[in-house]
Design an enzyme around this catalytic site. Structure first.
Site, PDB file in Angstrom:
ATOM      1  N   VAL A 205      -8.108   0.771  26.101  1.00  0.00           N
ATOM      2  CA  VAL A 205      -8.879   0.002  25.118  1.00  0.00           C
ATOM      3  C   VAL A 205      -9.423  -1.285  25.720  1.00  0.00           C
ATOM      4  O   VAL A 205     -10.354  -1.879  25.184  1.00  0.00           O
ATOM      5  CB  VAL A 205      -8.035  -0.326  23.860  1.00  0.00           C
ATOM      6  CG1 VAL A 205      -7.538   0.929  23.200  1.00  0.00           C
ATOM      7  CG2 VAL A 205      -6.900  -1.276  24.183  1.00  0.00           C
ATOM      8  N   PHE A 206      -8.845  -1.714  26.844  1.00  0.00           N
ATOM      9  CA  PHE A 206      -9.313  -2.954  27.461  1.00  0.00           C
ATOM     10  C   PHE A 206     -10.461  -2.720  28.443  1.00  0.00           C
ATOM     11  O   PHE A 206     -11.015  -3.672  28.986  1.00  0.00           O
ATOM     12  CB  PHE A 206      -8.153  -3.658  28.182  1.00  0.00           C
ATOM     13  CG  PHE A 206      -7.135  -4.228  27.239  1.00  0.00           C
ATOM     14  CD1 PHE A 206      -7.301  -5.485  26.689  1.00  0.00           C
ATOM     15  CD2 PHE A 206      -6.008  -3.502  26.883  1.00  0.00           C
ATOM     16  CE1 PHE A 206      -6.370  -6.016  25.809  1.00  0.00           C
ATOM     17  CE2 PHE A 206      -5.072  -4.017  26.005  1.00  0.00           C
ATOM     18  CZ  PHE A 206      -5.256  -5.279  25.466  1.00  0.00           C
ATOM     19  N   ASP A 207     -10.795  -1.458  28.678  1.00  0.00           N
ATOM     20  CA  ASP A 207     -11.860  -1.158  29.639  1.00  0.00           C
ATOM     21  C   ASP A 207     -13.191  -1.758  29.217  1.00  0.00           C
ATOM     22  O   ASP A 207     -14.018  -2.105  30.057  1.00  0.00           O
ATOM     23  CB  ASP A 207     -12.003   0.359  29.816  1.00  0.00           C
ATOM     24  CG  ASP A 207     -10.791   0.972  30.508  1.00  0.00           C
ATOM     25  OD1 ASP A 207     -10.006   0.195  31.093  1.00  0.00           O
ATOM     26  OD2 ASP A 207     -10.632   2.201  30.465  1.00  0.00           O
ATOM     27  N   LYS A 239       7.778 -15.431  41.698  1.00  0.00           N
ATOM     28  CA  LYS A 239       8.417 -14.131  41.458  1.00  0.00           C
ATOM     29  C   LYS A 239       9.624 -13.981  42.379  1.00  0.00           C
ATOM     30  O   LYS A 239      10.690 -13.511  41.970  1.00  0.00           O
ATOM     31  CB  LYS A 239       7.433 -12.994  41.704  1.00  0.00           C
ATOM     32  CG  LYS A 239       6.326 -12.873  40.673  1.00  0.00           C
ATOM     33  CD  LYS A 239       5.411 -11.706  41.024  1.00  0.00           C
ATOM     34  CE  LYS A 239       4.166 -11.700  40.165  1.00  0.00           C
ATOM     35  NZ  LYS A 239       3.230 -10.632  40.542  1.00  0.00           N
ATOM     36  N   GLY A 279      -0.211 -11.004  52.271  1.00  0.00           N
ATOM     37  CA  GLY A 279      -1.091 -12.156  52.258  1.00  0.00           C
ATOM     38  C   GLY A 279      -1.374 -12.595  50.825  1.00  0.00           C
ATOM     39  O   GLY A 279      -1.422 -11.743  49.930  1.00  0.00           O
ATOM     40  N   ASP A 335      -3.131  -3.067  59.691  1.00  0.00           N
ATOM     41  CA  ASP A 335      -3.135  -1.924  58.766  1.00  0.00           C
ATOM     42  C   ASP A 335      -1.794  -1.200  58.855  1.00  0.00           C
ATOM     43  O   ASP A 335      -1.499  -0.541  59.853  1.00  0.00           O
ATOM     44  CB  ASP A 335      -4.286  -0.986  59.120  1.00  0.00           C
ATOM     45  CG  ASP A 335      -4.406   0.191  58.157  1.00  0.00           C
ATOM     46  OD1 ASP A 335      -3.540   0.337  57.277  1.00  0.00           O
ATOM     47  OD2 ASP A 335      -5.375   0.965  58.300  1.00  0.00           O
ATOM     48  N   ASP A 364       4.840  -6.670  49.209  1.00  0.00           N
ATOM     49  CA  ASP A 364       4.148  -6.978  47.950  1.00  0.00           C
ATOM     50  C   ASP A 364       2.741  -6.397  47.964  1.00  0.00           C
ATOM     51  O   ASP A 364       1.794  -7.010  47.483  1.00  0.00           O
ATOM     52  CB  ASP A 364       4.106  -8.502  47.758  1.00  0.00           C
ATOM     53  CG  ASP A 364       3.837  -8.903  46.321  1.00  0.00           C
ATOM     54  OD1 ASP A 364       4.297  -8.198  45.417  1.00  0.00           O
ATOM     55  OD2 ASP A 364       3.162  -9.928  46.105  1.00  0.00           O
ATOM     56  N   ASN A 374      -5.666   3.375  35.642  1.00  0.00           N
ATOM     57  CA  ASN A 374      -4.658   4.379  35.286  1.00  0.00           C
ATOM     58  C   ASN A 374      -4.235   5.234  36.476  1.00  0.00           C
ATOM     59  O   ASN A 374      -3.204   5.906  36.429  1.00  0.00           O
ATOM     60  CB  ASN A 374      -5.174   5.279  34.164  1.00  0.00           C
ATOM     61  CG  ASN A 374      -5.225   4.549  32.827  1.00  0.00           C
ATOM     62  OD1 ASN A 374      -4.682   3.455  32.695  1.00  0.00           O
ATOM     63  ND2 ASN A 374      -5.881   5.142  31.848  1.00  0.00           N
ATOM     64  N   LYS A 404       7.193  -4.218  45.794  1.00  0.00           N
ATOM     65  CA  LYS A 404       6.453  -4.037  44.546  1.00  0.00           C
ATOM     66  C   LYS A 404       6.049  -2.579  44.388  1.00  0.00           C
ATOM     67  O   LYS A 404       5.592  -1.943  45.332  1.00  0.00           O
ATOM     68  CB  LYS A 404       5.212  -4.928  44.539  1.00  0.00           C
ATOM     69  CG  LYS A 404       4.366  -4.772  43.281  1.00  0.00           C
ATOM     70  CD  LYS A 404       3.395  -5.919  43.113  1.00  0.00           C
ATOM     71  CE  LYS A 404       2.267  -5.877  44.120  1.00  0.00           C
ATOM     72  NZ  LYS A 404       1.341  -7.007  43.958  1.00  0.00           N
ATOM     73  N   ASN A 439       1.355  -5.529  32.639  1.00  0.00           N
ATOM     74  CA  ASN A 439       0.940  -4.731  33.797  1.00  0.00           C
ATOM     75  C   ASN A 439       2.027  -3.738  34.195  1.00  0.00           C
ATOM     76  O   ASN A 439       3.157  -3.802  33.726  1.00  0.00           O
ATOM     77  CB  ASN A 439       0.541  -5.632  34.975  1.00  0.00           C
ATOM     78  CG  ASN A 439       1.688  -6.469  35.498  1.00  0.00           C
ATOM     79  OD1 ASN A 439       2.838  -6.062  35.462  1.00  0.00           O
ATOM     80  ND2 ASN A 439       1.381  -7.657  36.005  1.00  0.00           N
TER      81      ASN A 439
END
Length: 835
Positions: A205-207, A239, A279, A335, A364, A374, A404, A439
């Site tokens: 709904v927030f799109d 955090k 970073g 990378d 993180d 999604n 994370k 989130n």
């Protein structure tokens, strides 16, 4: 007209009638079924019937008394409901005069609107009348029953894994390659279908909503929003502060299974950590703020706009952190999905931690998935795997890992969690209050890496290679652990489902709350400031603003660091060691010695390359050090700048190095009152923390090798004659240090480390050294506090044995000058008085 001939007393009544007529006209609404002319006519008719007509057909004029009586009506109409009770009595009476009846419109034919005019729903800078399809639909979620905001958090661990760590043979057929899957709606193995669909619907709904509107509502809706980053680089630092507290300082103060700290500030070992995909570096800034120079960090992240921003570490010294970008070192790309980068970073970390690995690794990683929110879990699967792989590559046995994650619905993601569950003593999934509730972010926290995880690491390494091979194809690795293996562990599966469903419920309520805050801009969370204050107090974070460190000149900083100590002390020169002063080195056990390579200086570090030296004379200034090196701010050392040599002949290379003789202040820690041996040990620790093995272009910093005076003979073993480039081929005396670099020695510093009236002796019966007080005649094997010689005593009482012309300390040198102190004289004296 007749009314113009009325007396002046009727003038106020006229004005009242006119206002009522105008109000009736304004309250009447145009109908889609009638033309404007009929509407106007109806409005006029209504106004006429309510306020008294001027037409002659009415026969008589309403008197002012009858109008006033009508104006005092008690209600709109008989039977009016209380839904209009919020309007004041004046407006209700005016509407009653106009013939208002509940459920009917105004006007001759009741053609006016029947409902109250609604307040404007206009939001932001949208066009008038714009409706966001889908956003205004009912979600049927009661967000108001969310738990009361609190700084206290609970941790729920997975049950301890009783399964053996899988081996290569068992995992040989675990990897399943299939068609690339780009939908998440059917991933219901570890989450109920209803909850999964609800959370996806709430996100969708927030799109259509403007990002700024979403952010403003989220800021008002989140009770923990005001915590922000405090004085750190970003919110990520807080955090880490949050989770470090919740997990009992598991990261910044790791303990063994008996609760004993694994590293102590007073001891030689550093707290080693790694920060990957991290970073600009908020996690590391927090750890270095908490531990200062007692920690050393290694970092790997993508080069470019998301690189580490070490220059923005305002609260901690970034000199204690060393980025390494994989293959190519500082020139690599960072990378983490490239196997060669994983291997290079692993080797670099092991080489610089005595092949033990780091105490903990933080990860993180994340990247923008705008428009595909999604699918974040699917799009991030390789990143998640590589972060887990890096943990198994560089964390030492018994070490910890925090990473994370996002949604964990797919069997691929759950399989990765299962492997961590097998490899660590304890694992949990945790969402800190500093992570916004709406989130999908949460953290997997792993405690105590087990022995024997190498085969799992190798397996994940091979999966990553396969993922790279399948990139840009229609195929993908869909499983790393078979579903039957995962579901065979019922306790693991139950925890996974509970965690996922609890996380979904939290998200759904938080998203519904944000939606409500978007729709009603007057809604706020009243306890944000109170909660922030409570959290900072609980986590031990000062409530301070983020301010860049102030710049200062070296002289001012020097006086700030020495805190009122007499400046004359710094101009003392050492006593020359001669035949006449040889008696000063009694008792021999009280002294230590170091090989000198140049003049002694004081060095002050103001941060980064802002380093200055001073020779101790008040008349002289602090001079900028012309070397490429970096030191943390608030550092004061006693040093020599020595020209080191490596190799001989034409291949010989020379480099200037900083040799530390003693330390006064280390990154703000005043250590002058500690024992000389302790100061040297802390200096060694400090040098390890600031060294940059990845930067061969930088001038090195070393600590002088310290010898017991009774073991001086060990020094002469390391002296040899070498040809120095530029010395016309004439061999010169050289001293070779621990790192195989040599320099031309100029003499020997001899430092007393025991304070008067204490001295040291050797007990032949106990075969150990003891301390003896010459005044009280007391003796003890333990070091008395007042026997410690602080920096100024050591500095004032030092002696210097100069190895100039006529001093023969190597058999290849010229004959000894009989009038000067010889090597044999010194060794003989030491041997005689150390027994």
């Amino acid at each position: 007209m007749k009314r113009r001939n009325d007396s002046e007393c009727t003038a106020p009544l006229k004005k009242q009638k006119k206002r009522v007529a105008e109000l009736a006209l304004s309250l009447s609404s145009t109908s889609d079924d009638e033309p404007p002319s009929s509407v106007n006519h109806a409005a006029k008719a209504s106004a006429t019937s309510l306020s008294g007509s001027d037409s002659e057909t009415e026969g008589k004029q309403r008197s002012s008394d009858s109008f006033d009586d009508a104006f005092k009506a008690d209600s709109l109409v008989e039977g009016t409901s209380s839904r209009y009770s919020m309007y004041n009595s004046v407006s209700q009476k005016l509407m009653a005069k106009m013939g208002f009846k509940e459920g009917e419109g105004l006007g001759k034919y009741s053609q006016g609107r029947k409902d109250i005019v609604e307040a404007s729903n206009q939001k932001g800078r949208r066009g008038l009348g714009l409706t966001l399809q889908g956003f205004d639909q009912e979600l049927n979620v009661n967000w108001r029953d969310e738990p009361e905001p609190s700084a206290c958090e609970q941790v729920s661990w997975f049950p301890e894994c009783t399964t053996e760590i899988p081996d290569t043979q068992e995992m040989s057929d675990w990897m399943v390659v299939g068609k690339r899957k780009m939908i998440i709606e059917d991933e219901t193995e570890f989450c109920g279908e209803g909850l999964l669909r609800s959370v996806l619907k709430c996100k969708s709904v927030f799109d259509v909503l403007d990002g700024e509107e979403m952010r403003r509502a989220r800021t008002r809706a989140n009770p923990y929003e005001m915590i922000r980053g405090v004085f750190f680089l970003n919110r990520a630092a807080m955090k880490m502060a949050n989770m470090d507290f919740v997990f009992d300082r598991m990261f910044t103060n790791p303990r063994d299974s008996y609760g004993k700290p694994l590293v102590k500030d007073r001891e030689a070992e550093l707290l080693y950590f790694a920060d990957v995909c991290a970073g600009p570096g908020g996690f590391s800034e927090y750890v270095l703020w908490r531990k200062r120079w007692h920690a050393k960090g290694f970092g790997l992240t993508l080069k470019g706009p998301h690189d580490f921003k070490l220059e923005d570490f305002y609260s901690a010294s970034s000199e204690l952190f060393e980025p390494y970008y994989g293959e190519g070192g500082i020139d690599g790309d960072g990378d983490i999905t490239r196997p060669e980068n994983i291997n290079a970073f692993r080797n670099f970390v092991l080489d610089n931690t005595d092949h033990k690995g780091v105490h903990f690794l933080m990860a993180d990683g994340g990247f923008s998935v705008e428009g595909q929110e999604n699918l974040q879990e699917i799009l991030s699967k390789q990143l998640l795997l590589c972060q887990f792989l890096m943990a198994l590559s560089v964390v030492r046995t018994g070490g910890h890992f925090i990473c994370k994650t996002f949604d964990l619905f797919t069997p691929f993601s759950v399989g990765l969690i299962y492997l961590l569950y097998c490899c660590f003593e304890r694992v949990c999934l945790f969402k800190p209050i500093t992570s916004r509730p709406a989130n999908s972010e949460r953290y997997v926290v792993c405690k105590g890496l087990k022995v024997g995880i190498d085969e799992v690491r190798d397996y994940l390494f091979s999966v990553n290679i396969k993922l790279n091979q399948l990139r840009n194809t229609d195929s993908d690795v869909n499983l790393v652990v078979p579903l039957e293996v995962i579901k065979g562990d019922h306790e693991f599966t139950d925890y996974m489902i509970r965690s996922n469903e609890g996380h979904c419920s939290l998200q759904i309520k938080a998203l519904a709350k944000i939606r409500a805050f978007v729709q009603d801009t007057t809604l706020i969370e009243p306890r944000q400031a109170e909660i922030r204050k409570e959290c900072l107090r609980l986590w031990g974070i000062p409530d301070q603003a983020r301010v860049a460190p102030s710049s200062t000149d070296p002289k001012s900083k020097f006086f700030e660091l020495i805190q009122g100590t007499e400046i004359d002390i710094f101009s003392y020169k050492p006593t020359p060691l001669t035949a006449k002063t040889l008696e000063k080195i009694r008792p021999v056990l009280d002294y230590r010695c170091m090989v000198s390579g140049s003049e002694q200086k004081f060095l002050i570090g103001l941060g980064k390359s802002q380093i200055y030296t001073w020779d101790g004379r008040q008349s002289d200034r602090w001079v900028k050090l012309d070397l490429k090196t970096e030191l943390p701010r608030d550092t004061l050392l006693s040093v020599e700048i020595v020209h080191e040599l490596k190799g001989e002949g034409k291949a010989q290379r020379k480099i200037s190095a900083i040799h530390i003789l003693d330390v006064l202040v280390l990154n703000g820690s005043d250590v002058r009152e500690q024992h000389f041996n302790q100061r040297i040990q802390l200096a060694e620790k400090f040098v390890k923390a600031v060294s940059k093995p990845s930067r061969p272009d930088m001038n090195p910093i070393r600590v002088k090798e310290v010898y017991r005076l009774e073991e001086m003979e060990k020094i002469f073993v390391r002296l040899e004659m070498k040809i120095i480039k530029g010395s016309s081929g004439t061999p010169k005396l050289s001293y070779t240090g621990r790192d195989d670099r040599h320099f031309v020695p100029t003499g020997l510093y001899i430092v007393r480390t025991v304070n008067e009236p204490w001295t040291m002796g050797f007990s032949k019966s106990f075969k150990r050294k003891f301390f003896y007080n010459k005044k009280t005649k007391n003796s003890t094997f333990d070091l008395p506090a007042d026997a410690i010689a602080p920096f100024h005593i050591c500095y004032y009482g030092r002696l210097f044995w100069e190895w100039g012309d006529g001093i023969r300390v190597h058999e290849s040198q010229k004959p000894q000058d009989p009038d000067k102190l010889s090597k044999e004289d010194v060794l003989s004296f030491i041997q005689t008085h150390s027994a």
